[in-house]
Design a protein around this motif. Sequence first.
Motif, PDB file in Angstrom:
ATOM      1  N   HIS A 121       0.793  -1.239   0.000  1.00 30.03           N
ATOM      2  CA  HIS A 121       0.000   0.000   0.000  1.00 30.03           C
ATOM      3  C   HIS A 121       0.817   1.277   0.000  1.00 30.03           C
ATOM      4  CE1 HIS A 121      -3.654  -2.256   0.872  1.00 30.03           C
ATOM      5  NE2 HIS A 121      -2.966  -2.917   1.783  1.00 30.03           N
ATOM      6  N   VAL A 122       2.113   1.172   0.287  1.00 30.76           N
ATOM      7  CA  VAL A 122       2.922   2.365   0.587  1.00 30.76           C
ATOM      8  C   VAL A 122       4.230   2.333  -0.203  1.00 30.76           C
ATOM      9  CG1 VAL A 122       4.182   3.566   2.445  1.00 30.76           C
ATOM     10  CG2 VAL A 122       1.970   2.497   2.925  1.00 30.76           C
ATOM     11  N   VAL A 141       6.717   9.849   1.759  1.00 34.60           N
ATOM     12  CA  VAL A 141       5.998   8.598   2.000  1.00 34.60           C
ATOM     13  C   VAL A 141       4.609   8.760   1.399  1.00 34.60           C
ATOM     14  CG1 VAL A 141       5.271   6.938   3.742  1.00 34.60           C
ATOM     15  CG2 VAL A 141       7.258   8.425   4.193  1.00 34.60           C
ATOM     16  N   ILE A 142       4.263   7.889   0.454  1.00 35.69           N
ATOM     17  CA  ILE A 142       2.991   8.055  -0.261  1.00 35.69           C
ATOM     18  C   ILE A 142       2.181   6.763  -0.242  1.00 35.69           C
ATOM     19  CG2 ILE A 142       4.117   9.754  -1.783  1.00 35.69           C
ATOM     20  CD1 ILE A 142       3.891   7.772  -4.079  1.00 35.69           C
ATOM     21  N   PRO A 143       0.845   6.909  -0.272  1.00 35.23           N
ATOM     22  CA  PRO A 143       0.007   5.714  -0.466  1.00 35.23           C
ATOM     23  C   PRO A 143       0.006   5.362  -1.951  1.00 35.23           C
ATOM     24  CG  PRO A 143      -1.398   7.656  -0.361  1.00 35.23           C
ATOM     25  CD  PRO A 143       0.033   8.137  -0.175  1.00 35.23           C
ATOM     26  N   LYS A 144      -0.164   4.108  -2.269  1.00 31.75           N
ATOM     27  CA  LYS A 144      -0.314   3.739  -3.689  1.00 31.75           C
ATOM     28  C   LYS A 144      -1.706   4.122  -4.195  1.00 31.75           C
ATOM     29  CE  LYS A 144       3.290   0.276  -3.837  1.00 31.75           C
ATOM     30  NZ  LYS A 144       3.665  -1.135  -3.978  1.00 31.75           N
ATOM     31  N   GLU A 145      -2.651   4.238  -3.280  1.00 36.77           N
ATOM     32  CA  GLU A 145      -4.000   4.685  -3.663  1.00 36.77           C
ATOM     33  C   GLU A 145      -3.933   6.125  -4.179  1.00 36.77           C
ATOM     34  OE1 GLU A 145      -7.109   4.028  -0.677  1.00 36.77           O
ATOM     35  OE2 GLU A 145      -7.873   6.015  -1.170  1.00 36.77           O
ATOM     36  N   PRO A 146      -4.576   6.403  -5.318  1.00 34.04           N
ATOM     37  CA  PRO A 146      -4.485   7.743  -5.886  1.00 34.04           C
ATOM     38  C   PRO A 146      -5.466   8.726  -5.258  1.00 34.04           C
ATOM     39  CG  PRO A 146      -5.723   6.325  -7.361  1.00 34.04           C
ATOM     40  CD  PRO A 146      -5.317   5.469  -6.194  1.00 34.04           C
ATOM     41  N   ALA A 147      -5.153   9.232  -4.080  1.00 32.49           N
ATOM     42  CA  ALA A 147      -5.975  10.268  -3.430  1.00 32.49           C
ATOM     43  C   ALA A 147      -5.185  11.572  -3.436  1.00 32.49           C
ATOM     44  CB  ALA A 147      -6.298   9.854  -2.002  1.00 32.49           C
ATOM     45  N   ALA A 148      -5.866  12.670  -3.743  1.00 29.44           N
ATOM     46  CA  ALA A 148      -5.170  13.957  -3.856  1.00 29.44           C
ATOM     47  C   ALA A 148      -4.812  14.528  -2.487  1.00 29.44           C
ATOM     48  CB  ALA A 148      -6.030  14.953  -4.638  1.00 29.44           C
ATOM     49  N   ALA A 175      -4.866   4.621   4.900  1.00 30.94           N
ATOM     50  CA  ALA A 175      -4.453   5.426   6.055  1.00 30.94           C
ATOM     51  C   ALA A 175      -3.784   4.549   7.107  1.00 30.94           C
ATOM     52  CB  ALA A 175      -5.654   6.160   6.645  1.00 30.94           C
ATOM     53  N   ALA A 176      -4.357   3.374   7.333  1.00 31.18           N
ATOM     54  CA  ALA A 176      -3.788   2.461   8.331  1.00 31.18           C
ATOM     55  C   ALA A 176      -2.399   1.996   7.892  1.00 31.18           C
ATOM     56  CB  ALA A 176      -4.715   1.271   8.531  1.00 31.18           C
ATOM     57  N   ALA A 177      -2.256   1.700   6.603  1.00 32.27           N
ATOM     58  CA  ALA A 177      -0.956   1.239   6.094  1.00 32.27           C
ATOM     59  C   ALA A 177       0.087   2.346   6.224  1.00 32.27           C
ATOM     60  CB  ALA A 177      -1.101   0.798   4.641  1.00 32.27           C
ATOM     61  N   LEU A 178      -0.318   3.581   5.920  1.00 32.17           N
ATOM     62  CA  LEU A 178       0.614   4.711   6.078  1.00 32.17           C
ATOM     63  C   LEU A 178       0.991   4.891   7.539  1.00 32.17           C
ATOM     64  CD1 LEU A 178      -0.841   7.532   3.793  1.00 32.17           C
ATOM     65  CD2 LEU A 178       1.465   6.580   3.672  1.00 32.17           C
ATOM     66  N   GLY A 179       0.003   4.764   8.405  1.00 25.31           N
ATOM     67  CA  GLY A 179       0.244   4.924   9.842  1.00 25.31           C
ATOM     68  C   GLY A 179       1.221   3.889  10.384  1.00 25.31           C
ATOM     69  N   ARG A 180       1.167   2.684   9.811  1.00 27.31           N
ATOM     70  CA  ARG A 180       2.114   1.634  10.235  1.00 27.31           C
ATOM     71  C   ARG A 180       3.512   1.934   9.741  1.00 27.31           C
ATOM     72  NH1 ARG A 180      -2.054  -1.981   9.173  1.00 27.31           N
ATOM     73  NH2 ARG A 180      -1.361  -2.208   7.021  1.00 27.31           N
ATOM     74  N   ALA A 181       3.610   2.406   8.488  1.00 28.02           N
ATOM     75  CA  ALA A 181       4.931   2.583   7.875  1.00 28.02           C
ATOM     76  C   ALA A 181       5.649   3.841   8.352  1.00 28.02           C
ATOM     77  CB  ALA A 181       4.791   2.618   6.347  1.00 28.02           C
ATOM     78  N   LEU A 182       4.895   4.912   8.624  1.00 32.93           N
ATOM     79  CA  LEU A 182       5.530   6.203   8.912  1.00 32.93           C
ATOM     80  C   LEU A 182       6.530   6.175  10.071  1.00 32.93           C
ATOM     81  CD1 LEU A 182       3.046   9.206   8.502  1.00 32.93           C
ATOM     82  CD2 LEU A 182       5.417   9.082   7.726  1.00 32.93           C
ATOM     83  N   PRO A 183       6.141   5.689  11.237  1.00 30.53           N
ATOM     84  CA  PRO A 183       7.115   5.692  12.346  1.00 30.53           C
ATOM     85  C   PRO A 183       8.347   4.852  12.042  1.00 30.53           C
ATOM     86  CG  PRO A 183       4.890   5.364  13.185  1.00 30.53           C
ATOM     87  CD  PRO A 183       4.818   5.221  11.677  1.00 30.53           C
ATOM     88  N   ARG A 184       8.157   3.742  11.321  1.00 28.80           N
ATOM     89  CA  ARG A 184       9.314   2.901  10.957  1.00 28.80           C
ATOM     90  C   ARG A 184      10.236   3.656  10.023  1.00 28.80           C
ATOM     91  NH1 ARG A 184       6.855  -1.816   8.115  1.00 28.80           N
ATOM     92  NH2 ARG A 184       8.966  -2.644   8.091  1.00 28.80           N
ATOM     93  N   LEU A 185       9.642   4.390   9.079  1.00 29.65           N
ATOM     94  CA  LEU A 185      10.461   5.175   8.154  1.00 29.65           C
ATOM     95  C   LEU A 185      11.158   6.326   8.880  1.00 29.65           C
ATOM     96  CD1 LEU A 185       8.094   4.864   5.135  1.00 29.65           C
ATOM     97  CD2 LEU A 185      10.571   4.467   5.021  1.00 29.65           C
TER      98      LEU A 185
END
Length: 142
Positions: free
Chosen positions: A24-25, A41-48, A58-68
Amino acid sequence: MAETIFSKIIRGEIHCHRVYEDAHVLAFLDIGPLSAGHTLVIPKEPAATLDALSDDSAAALGRALPRLCRAVMKATGATAYNVLQNNGADAHQAVFHVHFHIIPKFPSRPSGSSGLGITWNPGKLDAETAKSLTSAISQSMT
Ligand code: AMP
């Protein structure tokens, strides 16, 4: 949503300096960095904008962000950083595909490589405004 350069990066049609990818990310280095290690850091979903994003993305981004954030700090040696997320041209968004900036802060480096500069002009929250805004926002939650 209109096609953006980030859609082309996701599809592999434009090169990026990829630092992380999952279902997703995607995360890659910003080509106009405010400091060394400036990462998008971007979602693969195309939301502006963030408000248009699905709960799953959003959940996938939330998981990845702190790790990144941890990875960027470890790699650069920075001990402080900003996470910036712009929505709308008036809020300085230039690419209309949701993205989070991770921007390491190096206060001792010259401006241009020290990280994000912020002008912050706080107002004062009065009781009446707080009451009406609290009510309006909480009732608008879906
Ligand atoms: P924003 O103002 O929040 O929309 O920021 C957009 C960011 O995307 C800027 O910091 C640009 O430097 C960055 N950017 C634009 N095109 C690319 C690209 N092809 N690869 C990496 N970063 C990019």
